[in-house]
Write a protein that holds these residues in place. Structure first.
Motif, mmCIF file in Angstrom:
data_model
loop_
_atom_site.group_PDB
_atom_site.id
_atom_site.type_symbol
_atom_site.label_atom_id
_atom_site.label_comp_id
_atom_site.label_asym_id
_atom_site.label_seq_id
_atom_site.Cartn_x
_atom_site.Cartn_y
_atom_site.Cartn_z
ATOM 1 N N ASP A 43 0.807 -1.215 0.000
ATOM 2 C CA ASP A 43 0.000 0.000 0.000
ATOM 3 C C ASP A 43 0.848 1.277 0.000
ATOM 4 O OD1 ASP A 43 0.957 0.021 2.588
ATOM 5 O OD2 ASP A 43 -1.014 0.039 3.555
ATOM 6 N N ARG A 44 2.179 1.122 -0.047
ATOM 7 C CA ARG A 44 3.057 2.289 -0.164
ATOM 8 C C ARG A 44 3.690 2.406 -1.545
ATOM 9 N NH1 ARG A 44 6.185 2.995 5.690
ATOM 10 N NH2 ARG A 44 4.332 2.674 6.980
ATOM 11 N N ILE A 45 3.346 1.489 -2.442
ATOM 12 C CA ILE A 45 3.874 1.524 -3.805
ATOM 13 C C ILE A 45 2.910 2.289 -4.694
ATOM 14 C CG2 ILE A 45 4.548 0.146 -5.800
ATOM 15 C CD1 ILE A 45 5.266 -2.115 -3.878
ATOM 16 N N SER A 46 3.444 3.250 -5.442
ATOM 17 C CA SER A 46 2.637 4.080 -6.331
ATOM 18 C C SER A 46 3.392 4.283 -7.634
ATOM 19 C CB SER A 46 2.331 5.419 -5.649
ATOM 20 O OG SER A 46 1.530 6.257 -6.465
ATOM 21 N N ILE A 47 2.776 5.001 -8.563
ATOM 22 C CA ILE A 47 3.434 5.335 -9.820
ATOM 23 C C ILE A 47 3.024 6.732 -10.247
ATOM 24 C CG2 ILE A 47 1.620 4.235 -11.217
ATOM 25 C CD1 ILE A 47 3.924 3.466 -13.210
ATOM 26 N N GLN A 48 3.976 7.509 -10.736
ATOM 27 C CA GLN A 48 3.694 8.842 -11.254
ATOM 28 C C GLN A 48 3.140 8.691 -12.680
ATOM 29 O OE1 GLN A 48 2.832 12.041 -12.432
ATOM 30 N NE2 GLN A 48 3.812 12.489 -10.450
ATOM 31 N N LEU A 49 1.917 9.187 -12.881
ATOM 32 C CA LEU A 49 1.247 8.992 -14.164
ATOM 33 C C LEU A 49 1.899 9.753 -15.305
ATOM 34 C CD1 LEU A 49 -2.541 8.836 -13.229
ATOM 35 C CD2 LEU A 49 -0.873 6.980 -13.463
ATOM 36 N N TYR A 50 2.802 10.685 -15.002
ATOM 37 C CA TYR A 50 3.581 11.341 -16.057
ATOM 38 C C TYR A 50 4.315 10.298 -16.896
ATOM 39 C CZ TYR A 50 7.018 14.508 -18.195
ATOM 40 O OH TYR A 50 7.800 15.207 -19.085
ATOM 41 N N SER A 51 4.694 9.192 -16.286
ATOM 42 C CA SER A 51 5.405 8.130 -17.002
ATOM 43 C C SER A 51 4.537 7.507 -18.084
ATOM 44 C CB SER A 51 5.852 7.036 -16.025
ATOM 45 O OG SER A 51 6.642 7.562 -14.984
ATOM 46 N N LEU A 52 3.217 7.633 -17.955
ATOM 47 C CA LEU A 52 2.294 6.992 -18.894
ATOM 48 C C LEU A 52 1.480 8.006 -19.686
ATOM 49 C CD1 LEU A 52 1.997 5.095 -15.910
ATOM 50 C CD2 LEU A 52 1.519 3.558 -17.823
ATOM 51 N N ARG A 53 1.975 9.247 -19.762
ATOM 52 C CA ARG A 53 1.208 10.326 -20.383
ATOM 53 C C ARG A 53 0.874 10.043 -21.844
ATOM 54 N NH1 ARG A 53 6.390 11.281 -19.745
ATOM 55 N NH2 ARG A 53 7.671 12.302 -21.349
ATOM 56 N N HIS A 258 9.580 7.048 -14.715
ATOM 57 C CA HIS A 258 10.583 7.160 -15.773
ATOM 58 C C HIS A 258 10.105 8.286 -16.671
ATOM 59 C CE1 HIS A 258 13.283 6.436 -19.042
ATOM 60 N NE2 HIS A 258 13.716 5.263 -18.590
ATOM 61 N N ASP A 259 10.966 9.282 -16.904
ATOM 62 C CA ASP A 259 10.531 10.470 -17.636
ATOM 63 C C ASP A 259 10.284 10.211 -19.116
ATOM 64 O OD1 ASP A 259 10.982 11.568 -15.194
ATOM 65 O OD2 ASP A 259 12.562 12.947 -15.818
ATOM 66 N N GLN A 260 11.058 9.314 -19.708
ATOM 67 C CA GLN A 260 10.949 9.044 -21.146
ATOM 68 C C GLN A 260 10.982 7.534 -21.413
ATOM 69 O OE1 GLN A 260 10.398 11.379 -23.366
ATOM 70 N NE2 GLN A 260 10.793 13.203 -22.119
ATOM 71 N N PRO A 261 10.007 6.789 -20.935
ATOM 72 C CA PRO A 261 10.049 5.333 -21.123
ATOM 73 C C PRO A 261 9.748 4.943 -22.564
ATOM 74 C CG PRO A 261 7.963 5.971 -20.133
ATOM 75 C CD PRO A 261 8.798 7.222 -20.201
ATOM 76 N N THR A 262 10.422 3.917 -23.043
ATOM 77 C CA THR A 262 10.120 3.421 -24.390
ATOM 78 C C THR A 262 8.855 2.572 -24.394
ATOM 79 O OG1 THR A 262 11.588 1.532 -24.012
ATOM 80 C CG2 THR A 262 12.545 3.462 -25.093
#
Length: 280
Positions: A43-53, A258-262
């Motif tokens: 419950d402490r693991i999250s993801i920044q949605l910018y990575s999936l924009r 990740h700012d620029q994921p492939t």
């Protein structure tokens, strides 16, 4: 965020990365591995949605549903991709995801920004980026953060600051990050440390945590290749177990980014699996 910084590291910055890496990269010893028992609660693991924009703009529901299938239960927002706060909250609810944190600007209509944060169910908010040429400008910015943080706190949503690398580059012998931490109210403004950018800037995340305890409550977890490029969590050289072991008692969220994921969804999966299985 701001992936262009990752593509334009100067020779001086790379030297700083190498220096910081000496403190953060060393692999755990066999003895360390044998005694490591702690783990990150799910419950402490999250993801920044910018990575999936790139995916969210056209298919927010499918993308968020895929994150839920991976195992995420929390996300951190960076906008709502053309949807209203109410519309995006409905999608989150259908996917059984909580937007526990968000990145927000503070120079617009604060009342509306806070109202949207409440609709979206945010428990924390962070200013994602600031850059100035003079220490006086950084000091003035810290004052604006204090003002905004007081308004957010009244709404029950603590406001923090998310770093990049440039905050650790001195201006006239003074680090902007030191100005921010000294001039913002530690009772109101928490710190979200982006581990990749901190190391890129030559800082030791463990020392940052200790020096600013107990203000550091969130980590952005993104990794670094040996030559200083961004990579998925657990696939690079940053010694996350060392960082986590020194600070786990105060970190409420470990946020994959990740700012620029492939391949954004693969990054999301790799990051989740790493944080789910890492021991320290």
């Amino acid at each position: 965020m701001c992936g262009d910084e990752a593509q334009s590291l100067s020779r001086r910055t790379l030297l700083g990365v190498a220096t910081a890496a000496l403190a953060t990269v060393a692999l755990p010893s066999v003895a360390d591995a044998a005694t490591a028992r702690r783990r990150i609660p799910l419950d402490r693991i999250s993801i920044q949605l910018y990575s999936l924009r790139s995916l969210l703009q056209n298919d927010p529901e499918g993308t968020l549903s895929a994150l839920a299938d991976i195992g995420y239960r929390k996300v951190e927002l960076a906008g709502t991709y053309g949807r209203s706060a109410t519309e995006f909250r409905a999608i989150l609810d259908r996917c059984h995801l909580q937007a526990s944190s968000t990145h927000v600007g503070i120079d617009g209509d604060l009342n509306q920004i806070i109202a949207d944060a409440k609709i979206l169910g945010n428990s924390l908010a962070n200013v994602p980026y600031a850059k100035f040429d003079t220490i006086a400008e950084w000091e003035a910015f810290a004052g604006r953060v204090n003002t905004a943080a007081a308004a957010f706190r009244k709404a029950g949503i603590p406001l923090g600051y998310h770093n990049h690398a440039h905050e650790f580059a001195p201006i006239g012998g003074v680090l902007p990050y030191d100005v921010l931490t000294a001039k913002t109210d530690k009772r109101l403004v928490h710190l979200e440390i982006d581990l990749f950018w901190a190391v890129t800037g030559g800082a030791d995340p463990v020392e940052l945590f200790r020096r600013n305890f107990p203000r550091v409550t969130q980590y952005h977890v993104k990794d670094m290749t040996a030559d200083g490029q961004m990579t998925d969590p657990g696939t690079g050289v940053i010694n996350f177990p060392r960082i986590f072991a020194a600070s786990c008692h105060n970190i409420g969220e470990y946020i994959v980014e990740h700012d620029q994921p492939t391949d954004p969804l693969n990054t999301a999966k790799v990051g989740f699996e790493y944080l789910r299985t890492v021991r320290f």
